[in-house]
Design an enzyme around this catalytic site. Structure first.
Site, PDB file in Angstrom:
ATOM      1  N   ALA A 178       0.424   1.465  -6.097  1.00 40.13           N
ATOM      2  CA  ALA A 178      -0.723   1.857  -5.275  1.00 40.13           C
ATOM      3  C   ALA A 178      -0.907   3.378  -5.316  1.00 40.13           C
ATOM      4  CB  ALA A 178      -0.521   1.384  -3.841  1.00 40.13           C
ATOM      5  N   ASP A 238       4.727   2.253  -5.357  1.00 42.72           N
ATOM      6  CA  ASP A 238       4.545   3.118  -6.517  1.00 42.72           C
ATOM      7  C   ASP A 238       3.210   2.866  -7.233  1.00 42.72           C
ATOM      8  OD1 ASP A 238       5.720   4.836  -8.690  1.00 42.72           O
ATOM      9  OD2 ASP A 238       5.469   2.971  -9.814  1.00 42.72           O
ATOM     10  N   HIS A 272       1.165  -8.360 -22.783  1.00 41.47           N
ATOM     11  CA  HIS A 272       0.406  -7.336 -23.519  1.00 41.47           C
ATOM     12  C   HIS A 272       0.324  -7.601 -25.028  1.00 41.47           C
ATOM     13  CE1 HIS A 272       0.993  -5.498 -19.712  1.00 41.47           C
ATOM     14  NE2 HIS A 272       2.205  -5.056 -19.957  1.00 41.47           N
ATOM     15  N   ALA A 284       0.794  -1.227   0.000  1.00 39.24           N
ATOM     16  CA  ALA A 284       0.000   0.000   0.000  1.00 39.24           C
ATOM     17  C   ALA A 284       0.828   1.280   0.000  1.00 39.24           C
ATOM     18  CB  ALA A 284      -0.923   0.003   1.217  1.00 39.24           C
ATOM     19  N   LYS A 321      12.168  -0.188 -25.792  1.00 39.79           N
ATOM     20  CA  LYS A 321      12.411   0.987 -24.960  1.00 39.79           C
ATOM     21  C   LYS A 321      13.314   1.941 -25.720  1.00 39.79           C
ATOM     22  CE  LYS A 321      11.835  -0.989 -20.416  1.00 39.79           C
ATOM     23  NZ  LYS A 321      10.624  -0.194 -20.119  1.00 39.79           N
ATOM     24  N   ASP A 337      -3.722  -7.518 -16.634  1.00 40.26           N
ATOM     25  CA  ASP A 337      -2.910  -7.103 -17.775  1.00 40.26           C
ATOM     26  C   ASP A 337      -3.498  -5.745 -18.117  1.00 40.26           C
ATOM     27  OD1 ASP A 337      -1.995  -6.479 -20.345  1.00 40.26           O
ATOM     28  OD2 ASP A 337      -1.598  -8.584 -20.754  1.00 40.26           O
ATOM     29  N   HIS A 338      -2.821  -4.669 -17.690  1.00 43.62           N
ATOM     30  CA  HIS A 338      -3.511  -3.369 -17.750  1.00 43.62           C
ATOM     31  C   HIS A 338      -3.810  -2.934 -19.182  1.00 43.62           C
ATOM     32  CE1 HIS A 338       0.703  -2.093 -17.851  1.00 43.62           C
ATOM     33  NE2 HIS A 338       0.272  -1.110 -18.604  1.00 43.62           N
ATOM     34  N   ASP A 387       4.704  -7.472   7.923  1.00 46.27           N
ATOM     35  CA  ASP A 387       5.641  -8.115   7.004  1.00 46.27           C
ATOM     36  C   ASP A 387       4.942  -9.361   6.480  1.00 46.27           C
ATOM     37  OD1 ASP A 387       7.602  -9.656   5.794  1.00 46.27           O
ATOM     38  OD2 ASP A 387       9.169  -8.652   6.959  1.00 46.27           O
TER      39      ASP A 387
END
Ligand code: NAD
Length: 489
Positions: free
Chosen positions: A10, A8, A232, A5, A332, A169-170, A77
């Site tokens: 989140a 990055d 993707h 939470a 990239k 899978d965004h 943890d």
């Protein structure tokens, strides 16, 4: 419950997306979020973080205090067994305070090595023993290859059934990726042409301007093939190539996608270099700034064999697609950020308008996925004036979102789907397994053969020369990434 939470993902994606759902009234008032992470924080400190994260990405946040009041923090943890009982008590208490009817969603926004451990603890320590629904949302990467994915899946499945697992899978949450189905199946002019009689090739590109940033340690073990192609890129190919489902249900759509992946021609051994090209970026100039080569980046081996670019030719050996190459490329540090699909139709049998100095352009359907969203159809029409020479024209649809609002972020849609119990836009285990078994054969070859030509493309370019040759030998060429935008057409 969001595990990770303070991370990055989140902060950048999950909290702003949840807030948007809340503001649009899509999240009932009866909800509570427990943030789980290692750092000690009070509920108040955590709620301040939530407000900060929402404010940094949303201009109008009128109900931010009310929203943040639903958030609770548990310092924990995930490898410590004792802590799960305390977490369960907090969850039970919130369940009764907010009348949640025992419905729980567990979102694992953490490093993947913890996924299996968390799932096992959730079961053993009774957190999944609820009267309502229980769902597990799991981030990528889902394993590193087929055996590790299988092991992870076995651990998860001890606590959750397949229909309770939501593998993110965004790309599947992106507006125009979801639109592929609608464009195909809701238009009489496309579906009859969507096969090897009328389509000559398909090109799927996902290019990034960014380099590896501070993710060198992760990326060294992953590379573009695992990071982008396994999930993707193959998901987009499956949506482009699947048969029309009998019904628009989760099961029917996913089973058609699975059939595409089953028909994907396996590429292995010596064939890999015929079908796939790998690349690694050297230093270069990106948007006017000098940038480092991959091997000079933080946490990267100066002799790294990791690919930052992949181009490949996929063949789907079924009746519809036999003989139609589907070219994919991703990399990239390329010259522009863009995700696009170009469907190139076959040339017409005889060109009445042909003149040696003016070749007739093929018809193209371009689906712009990001950053701009839309569709462009490239046609030929008559030039204004007296002669009847054909000239290219472009019909554009630019998706500007609804009612002046931006199109919802992928995470907003996926979170909403998960809350409603709709798993259509998440990947089924069968898809994950088939994708890994395709990709593993390529990575086996690449890992055992050092790429002698690395680095083989400069940052800020379109990638290595070999990627052009991949298409040239079939008589095709890549359609450009930049200058092909919906607004510029
Ligand atoms: P991150 O490193 O920023 O955050 C990790 C979180 O896990 C932190 O909240 C940390 O406190 C917590 N954590 C670490 N070890 C812990 C432990 N032992 N017990 C309890 N909590 C612990 O990572 P991230 O970038 O947010 O990524 C999370 C997941 O999402 C990863 O699987 C990543 O691959 C995936 N992902 C991230 C992004 C992104 O944009 N950041 C995009 C796609 C997928």
């Amino acid at each position: 419950m969001i595990f990770g939470a303070t991370g990055d993902l989140a902060n950048r994606k999950l909290y702003p997306s949840l807030y948007k759902l809340f503001e649009k009234g899509k999240l009932s008032d009866k909800f509570a979020v427990i943030g789980v992470a290692r750092r000690p924080l009070t509920n108040e400190e955590f709620q301040e973080n939530i407000k900060k994260s929402v404010k940094s990405s949303i201009q109008k946040e009128n109900r931010i205090d009310e929203f943040a009041s639903h958030f609770y923090y548990h310092s924990h943890d995930v490898t410590d067994s004792n802590s799960y009982a305390v977490l369960n008590n907090l969850a039970n208490q919130l369940d009764s305070n907010y009348e949640l009817q025992g419905n729980r969603i567990f979102y694992l926004a953490m490093a993947p090595e913890f996924f299996g451990t968390i799932a096992l603890h959730l079961k053993e320590d009774g957190l999944t023993n609820v009267s309502g629904f229980k769902r597990l949302v799991i981030e990528k990467p889902f394993g590193h290859d087929l055996p590790s994915a299988q092991e992870l899946n076995d651990q998860i499945r001890t606590a959750f059934s397949e229909d309770e697992v939501y593998r993110i899978d965004h790309y599947l949450g992106k507006e125009m990726v979801q639109n592929i189905e609608v464009i195909r199946f809701a238009n009489a002019i496309f579906e009859p042409l969507w096969n090897n009689r009328y389509i000559s090739n398909i090109q799927v590109t996902s290019s990034e301007v960014l380099g590896v940033e501070e993710r060198g340690r992760y990326y060294e073990k992953s590379g573009a093939l695992r990071d982008m192609v396994q999930n993707h890129m193959l998901q987009m190919v499956a949506l482009l190539a699947m048969e029309p489902p009998i019904k628009l249900t989760t099961e029917e759509i996913r089973s058609e996608k699975v059939r595409v992946l089953r028909a994907l021609r396996p590429i292995e051994g010596e064939e890999v270099k015929e079908y796939f090209v790998r690349g690694q970026y050297d230093k270069g100039t990106v948007e006017g700034t000098e940038v480092l080569g991959y091997r000079e980046e933080q946490m990267v081996n100066p002799e790294s064999n990791t690919e930052t670019y992949v181009a490949g030719k996929l063949m789907i050996d079924n009746f519809r697609w036999a003989g139609v190459p589907i070219y994919i490329r991703t990399g990239k540090r390329m010259d522009s950020k863009s995700t696009k699909i170009v469907i190139q139709f076959k040339d017409i049998p005889m060109n009445l308008y042909y003149s040696p100095e003016e070749t007739l352009n093929p018809n193209l359907l371009v689906i712009h996925i990001q950053p701009e969203e839309g569709i462009t159809l490239h046609l030929n029409a008559k030039k204004a004036g007296q002669n009847i020479a054909a000239t290219p024209v472009k019909l554009n649809y630019a998706n500007r979102g609804i009612d002046g609002l931006n199109t919802p972020e992928a995470y907003e849609k996926l979170l909403f789907d998960c809350m409603r119990g709709d798993a259509t836009n998440f990947t089924h285990w069968d898809e994950v397994a088939l994708s890994w078994s395709f990709v593993d054969k390529i990575s086996d070859v690449w890992e055992n053969q050092k790429a002698e030509n690395y680095p083989n493309y400069n940052a800020g370019t379109v990638g290595p020369r070999e990627a052009d040759e991949l298409l040239e030998k079939d008589g095709f060429h890549w359609w450009p990434i930049s200058n092909f935008d919906v607004d510029k057409c």
